[in-house]
Design an enzyme around this catalytic site. Sequence first.
Site, short mmCIF file in Angstrom:
data_model
loop_
_atom_site.label_atom_id
_atom_site.label_comp_id
_atom_site.label_asym_id
_atom_site.label_seq_id
_atom_site.Cartn_x
_atom_site.Cartn_y
_atom_site.Cartn_z
N CYS A 79 3.67 16.51 -7.10
CA CYS A 79 3.24 16.74 -8.48
C CYS A 79 4.42 17.25 -9.30
CB CYS A 79 2.11 17.78 -8.50
SG CYS A 79 1.62 18.35 -10.13
N LYS A 89 0.87 -1.19 0.00
CA LYS A 89 0.00 0.00 0.00
C LYS A 89 0.90 1.23 0.00
CE LYS A 89 -2.96 -0.02 3.31
NZ LYS A 89 -3.69 0.15 4.57
FE1 FES Z 1 -0.05 13.96 -10.73
FE2 FES Z 1 0.27 16.58 -11.07
S1 FES Z 1 -1.34 15.59 -10.15
S2 FES Z 1 1.60 14.98 -11.64
#
Ligand code: FES
Length: 74
Positions: free
Chosen positions: A52, A23
């Site tokens: 991100c 997980k």
């Molecule tokens: Fe996954 Fe931006 S939300 S790379």
Amino acid sequence: VAVRAEAGAGGGINPTIRKEEEKVVDTVLTGELAKPLTAYCRCWRSGTFPLCDGAHVKHNKATGDNVGPLLVKK
Ligand code: FES
């Protein structure tokens, strides 16, 4: 609620990230160690997961999806 997801191996939402783990769990420190703004990946395509890296843009263009990061502000 309809859920649309690009299928990863086995039909899951996570195609490649830390597949060796049972997980995928990440902990975020808050308080003095926190940055003013941090973007966390929710598309499971980031090369810097759990952060991100903008990979959601390519994913959205390829699939018609509309996913984006979770922004955490201090
Ligand atoms: Fe996954 Fe931006 S939300 S790379």
